[in-house]
Design an enzyme around this catalytic site. Structure first.
Site, PDB file in Angstrom:
ATOM      1  N   ARG A 108     -23.210  66.479 -89.927  1.00 16.51           N
ATOM      2  CA  ARG A 108     -23.401  66.791 -89.202  1.00 16.51           C
ATOM      3  C   ARG A 108     -24.217  66.271 -88.223  1.00 16.51           C
ATOM      4  O   ARG A 108     -24.327  67.510 -87.300  1.00 16.51           O
ATOM      5  CB  ARG A 108     -22.937  68.902 -89.170  1.00 16.51           C
ATOM      6  CG  ARG A 108     -21.891  69.268 -90.387  1.00 16.51           C
ATOM      7  CD  ARG A 108     -21.999  70.303 -91.536  1.00 16.51           C
ATOM      8  NE  ARG A 108     -22.520  71.688 -90.759  1.00 16.51           N
ATOM      9  CZ  ARG A 108     -23.084  72.380 -91.121  1.00 16.51           C
ATOM     10  NH1 ARG A 108     -23.261  72.485 -92.660  1.00 16.51           N
ATOM     11  NH2 ARG A 108     -23.814  73.510 -90.814  1.00 16.51           N
ATOM     12  N   ARG A 131     -18.316  71.202 -77.326  1.00 19.07           N
ATOM     13  CA  ARG A 131     -19.233  70.096 -78.634  1.00 19.07           C
ATOM     14  C   ARG A 131     -18.774  68.234 -78.463  1.00 19.07           C
ATOM     15  O   ARG A 131     -19.311  67.615 -78.893  1.00 19.07           O
ATOM     16  CB  ARG A 131     -18.767  70.105 -80.186  1.00 19.07           C
ATOM     17  CG  ARG A 131     -19.992  70.300 -81.196  1.00 19.07           C
ATOM     18  CD  ARG A 131     -18.413  70.241 -82.419  1.00 19.07           C
ATOM     19  NE  ARG A 131     -19.338  71.170 -83.748  1.00 19.07           N
ATOM     20  CZ  ARG A 131     -20.206  72.703 -83.848  1.00 19.07           C
ATOM     21  NH1 ARG A 131     -19.857  73.262 -83.157  1.00 19.07           N
ATOM     22  NH2 ARG A 131     -20.765  72.545 -84.851  1.00 19.07           N
ATOM     23  N   ARG A 186     -28.735  79.544 -96.465  1.00 20.77           N
ATOM     24  CA  ARG A 186     -28.015  80.828 -95.449  1.00 20.77           C
ATOM     25  C   ARG A 186     -26.835  81.424 -96.579  1.00 20.77           C
ATOM     26  O   ARG A 186     -26.722  80.319 -97.175  1.00 20.77           O
ATOM     27  CB  ARG A 186     -27.258  79.913 -94.387  1.00 20.77           C
ATOM     28  CG  ARG A 186     -26.641  81.332 -93.399  1.00 20.77           C
ATOM     29  CD  ARG A 186     -25.702  79.981 -92.296  1.00 20.77           C
ATOM     30  NE  ARG A 186     -25.259  78.718 -92.445  1.00 20.77           N
ATOM     31  CZ  ARG A 186     -24.761  77.627 -92.022  1.00 20.77           C
ATOM     32  NH1 ARG A 186     -24.650  77.999 -90.247  1.00 20.77           N
ATOM     33  NH2 ARG A 186     -24.440  76.820 -91.999  1.00 20.77           N
ATOM     34  N   LYS A 197     -27.884  78.856 -83.162  1.00 20.87           N
ATOM     35  CA  LYS A 197     -26.122  80.153 -81.930  1.00 20.87           C
ATOM     36  C   LYS A 197     -25.561  81.145 -82.654  1.00 20.87           C
ATOM     37  O   LYS A 197     -25.406  81.778 -82.262  1.00 20.87           O
ATOM     38  CB  LYS A 197     -24.965  78.339 -82.221  1.00 20.87           C
ATOM     39  CG  LYS A 197     -25.559  77.095 -82.079  1.00 20.87           C
ATOM     40  CD  LYS A 197     -24.553  76.170 -81.235  1.00 20.87           C
ATOM     41  CE  LYS A 197     -24.040  75.908 -83.145  1.00 20.87           C
ATOM     42  NZ  LYS A 197     -24.669  74.926 -83.810  1.00 20.87           N
ATOM     43  N   ARG A 244     -21.061  79.007 -96.937  1.00 29.13           N
ATOM     44  CA  ARG A 244     -20.332  78.221 -96.262  1.00 29.13           C
ATOM     45  C   ARG A 244     -19.761  76.511 -97.084  1.00 29.13           C
ATOM     46  O   ARG A 244     -20.997  75.771 -97.576  1.00 29.13           O
ATOM     47  CB  ARG A 244     -20.543  77.615 -95.039  1.00 29.13           C
ATOM     48  CG  ARG A 244     -20.702  78.539 -94.550  1.00 29.13           C
ATOM     49  CD  ARG A 244     -20.745  78.591 -93.045  1.00 29.13           C
ATOM     50  NE  ARG A 244     -21.013  77.444 -92.392  1.00 29.13           N
ATOM     51  CZ  ARG A 244     -21.325  76.903 -91.210  1.00 29.13           C
ATOM     52  NH1 ARG A 244     -21.778  77.994 -89.998  1.00 29.13           N
ATOM     53  NH2 ARG A 244     -21.518  75.925 -90.349  1.00 29.13           N
TER      54      ARG A 244
HETATM   55  P1  AP5 Z   1     -26.955  80.401 -87.829  1.00 26.00           P
HETATM   56  O1  AP5 Z   1     -27.224  80.720 -86.864  1.00 26.00           O
HETATM   57  O2  AP5 Z   1     -26.101  80.301 -88.671  1.00 26.00           O
HETATM   58  O3  AP5 Z   1     -26.832  78.065 -86.863  1.00 26.00           O
HETATM   59  P2  AP5 Z   1     -25.890  77.489 -86.407  1.00 26.00           P
HETATM   60  O4  AP5 Z   1     -26.323  77.429 -85.524  1.00 26.00           O
HETATM   61  O5  AP5 Z   1     -24.532  79.200 -85.826  1.00 26.00           O
HETATM   62  O6  AP5 Z   1     -25.143  77.233 -87.224  1.00 26.00           O
HETATM   63  P3  AP5 Z   1     -23.685  76.252 -88.153  1.00 26.00           P
HETATM   64  O7  AP5 Z   1     -24.709  76.007 -88.825  1.00 26.00           O
HETATM   65  O8  AP5 Z   1     -22.789  77.275 -88.123  1.00 26.00           O
HETATM   66  O9  AP5 Z   1     -23.605  75.288 -86.893  1.00 26.00           O
HETATM   67  P4  AP5 Z   1     -22.542  73.810 -86.744  1.00 26.00           P
HETATM   68  O10 AP5 Z   1     -22.611  74.096 -85.579  1.00 26.00           O
HETATM   69  O11 AP5 Z   1     -23.039  73.040 -88.185  1.00 26.00           O
HETATM   70  O12 AP5 Z   1     -21.566  75.198 -87.173  1.00 26.00           O
HETATM   71  P5  AP5 Z   1     -19.888  75.325 -87.124  1.00 26.00           P
HETATM   72  O13 AP5 Z   1     -19.635  76.669 -87.575  1.00 26.00           O
HETATM   73  O14 AP5 Z   1     -20.320  76.061 -85.404  1.00 26.00           O
HETATM   74  O15 AP5 Z   1     -28.347  79.901 -88.503  1.00 26.00           O
HETATM   75  C1  AP5 Z   1     -29.010  78.952 -89.553  1.00 26.00           C
HETATM   76  C2  AP5 Z   1     -29.641  80.486 -90.155  1.00 26.00           C
HETATM   77  O16 AP5 Z   1     -30.535  80.277 -90.055  1.00 26.00           O
HETATM   78  C3  AP5 Z   1     -28.782  80.829 -91.063  1.00 26.00           C
HETATM   79  O17 AP5 Z   1     -29.445  81.357 -91.981  1.00 26.00           O
HETATM   80  C4  AP5 Z   1     -29.881  82.093 -89.841  1.00 26.00           C
HETATM   81  O18 AP5 Z   1     -29.978  83.363 -90.993  1.00 26.00           O
HETATM   82  C5  AP5 Z   1     -31.490  81.786 -90.469  1.00 26.00           C
HETATM   83  N1  AP5 Z   1     -32.071  81.815 -88.359  1.00 26.00           N
HETATM   84  C6  AP5 Z   1     -31.639  81.117 -87.271  1.00 26.00           C
HETATM   85  N2  AP5 Z   1     -32.397  81.376 -86.115  1.00 26.00           N
HETATM   86  C7  AP5 Z   1     -33.427  81.253 -86.789  1.00 26.00           C
HETATM   87  C8  AP5 Z   1     -35.124  81.857 -86.551  1.00 26.00           C
HETATM   88  N3  AP5 Z   1     -34.816  81.774 -85.488  1.00 26.00           N
HETATM   89  N4  AP5 Z   1     -35.550  81.919 -87.520  1.00 26.00           N
HETATM   90  C9  AP5 Z   1     -35.697  81.837 -88.774  1.00 26.00           C
HETATM   91  N5  AP5 Z   1     -34.199  81.090 -89.734  1.00 26.00           N
HETATM   92  C10 AP5 Z   1     -33.036  81.755 -88.325  1.00 26.00           C
HETATM   93  O19 AP5 Z   1     -18.550  74.448 -86.939  1.00 26.00           O
HETATM   94  C11 AP5 Z   1     -18.725  74.190 -87.650  1.00 26.00           C
HETATM   95  C12 AP5 Z   1     -17.902  72.812 -87.967  1.00 26.00           C
HETATM   96  O20 AP5 Z   1     -16.459  72.853 -87.443  1.00 26.00           O
HETATM   97  C13 AP5 Z   1     -18.208  71.336 -87.284  1.00 26.00           C
HETATM   98  O21 AP5 Z   1     -19.054  70.605 -88.029  1.00 26.00           O
HETATM   99  C14 AP5 Z   1     -16.983  70.900 -86.750  1.00 26.00           C
HETATM  100  O22 AP5 Z   1     -16.383  70.665 -88.295  1.00 26.00           O
HETATM  101  C15 AP5 Z   1     -16.174  72.205 -86.823  1.00 26.00           C
HETATM  102  N6  AP5 Z   1     -16.019  72.708 -85.258  1.00 26.00           N
HETATM  103  C16 AP5 Z   1     -16.727  73.967 -84.649  1.00 26.00           C
HETATM  104  N7  AP5 Z   1     -16.693  74.098 -83.413  1.00 26.00           N
HETATM  105  C17 AP5 Z   1     -16.058  72.701 -83.198  1.00 26.00           C
HETATM  106  C18 AP5 Z   1     -15.668  72.226 -81.954  1.00 26.00           C
HETATM  107  N8  AP5 Z   1     -15.764  72.289 -80.032  1.00 26.00           N
HETATM  108  N9  AP5 Z   1     -15.018  70.995 -81.965  1.00 26.00           N
HETATM  109  C19 AP5 Z   1     -14.724  70.514 -82.988  1.00 26.00           C
HETATM  110  N10 AP5 Z   1     -14.793  70.868 -83.918  1.00 26.00           N
HETATM  111  C20 AP5 Z   1     -15.661  71.537 -83.909  1.00 26.00           C
HETATM  112 MG    MG Z   2     -22.568  79.021 -86.769  1.00 26.84          MG
END
Ligand code: AP5
Ligand code: MG
Length: 212
Positions: A163, A88, A122, A13, A152
């Site tokens: 997660r 989410r 990552r 994402k 992270r």
């Molecule tokens: P990356 O782009 O970082 O993936 P991502 O989908 O953004 O993964 P996240 O871990 O950030 O998602 P998440 O939903 O767990 O965390 P968030 O910060 O939103 O890519 C991942 C890796 O793969 C990288 O190393 C990248 O280089 C590599 N990569 C990407 N695409 C690739 C490809 N095609 N091929 C190869 N490699 C690739 O949320 C964190 C926490 O915040 C949640 O757990 C929750 O507690 C809270 N939170 C966030 N939003 C909300 C909400 N709306 N409501 C309630 N709580 C929330």
């Molecule tokens: Mg992310």
């Protein structure tokens, strides 16, 4: 254009949102980044977030919606935005529909095995939040701003598993909610391969309708 990126942890994402943001001039709004910024600043919101994020649990809906509402009222969102990690829960999706109309919803596909492989490798920039993977980026500093690269706090195997569990529990009703709008993005091995069909689709839409 108002865009939502749905997908499991590690589905890309953040990576895809950044590419869309650069190509189409839309602000990238990651609720995860917004919460981690609050944690880094040590605010009351940050204190609540820290306890939940470190265990892989979701931040409360009502507080999350307030943060997002405030963010999308800012000037840079007047032509749209790319949401990464929001909505989410079904409740967040329902509340968002009351505030604004979303144009495109992409669902990023990934397998569970690949999630773990990606997230355990990552690294992110401590300054500009750029995302890298140790498999194809071996430097210790960010190539965009020179910031230090860090892991992270929620990228431990135990929290990654939690997660994934939370995503499985919450995602089905959201996907159902957007069922008429969802564009599935099939798994691809590199970010550029993964992004290519998204870019092509959005380019065509801009040609047809303008940037909305
Ligand atoms: P990356 O782009 O970082 O993936 P991502 O989908 O953004 O993964 P996240 O871990 O950030 O998602 P998440 O939903 O767990 O965390 P968030 O910060 O939103 O890519 C991942 C890796 O793969 C990288 O190393 C990248 O280089 C590599 N990569 C990407 N695409 C690739 C490809 N095609 N091929 C190869 N490699 C690739 O949320 C964190 C926490 O915040 C949640 O757990 C929750 O507690 C809270 N939170 C966030 N939003 C909300 C909400 N709306 N409501 C309630 N709580 C929330
Ligand atoms: Mg992310």
């Amino acid at each position: 254009m108002k865009i939502i990126l749905l997908g499991a942890p590690g589905s890309g994402k953040g990576t895809i949102a950044e590419l869309i943001s650069n190509d189409f001039g839309l602000p990238h709004i990651s609720t995860g980044v917004l919460l981690r910024e609050e944690i880094a600043k040590g605010t009351e919101t940050g204190k609540i977030a820290k306890k939940l994020l470190d265990k892989g649990n979701l931040f409360p809906d009502d507080l999350m919606i307030e943060i997002v509402k405030e963010r999308i009222q800012q000037k840079d969102c007047k032509n749209g935005f790319v949401f990464d990690g929001f909505p989410r829960t079904l409740f967040q999706a329902q509340q968002l529909a009351k505030i604004t109309k979303i144009d495109y919803v992409f669902l990023l596909k990934i397998t569970e095995k690949e999630i773990v492989a990606r997230l355990t490798n990552r690294v992110v920039c401590s300054k500009c939040k750029a995302v890298y993977n140790k498999n194809n980026y071996t430097k210790n500093t960010c190539e965009k701003c020179g910031g230090e690269l860090i892991i992270r706090d929620d990228d431990t195997l135990e929290v990654i598993k939690k997660r994934i569990e939370v995503y499985k529990a919450e995602s089905a009703p959201i996907i159902q909610f957007y069922q008429n709008q969802i564009i599935e993005v099939e798994f691809a091995k590199t970010p550029s391969q993964f992004y290519a069909p998204v870019r092509a689709f959005l380019k065509k839409e801009v040609e047809k309708h303008g940037s909305k």
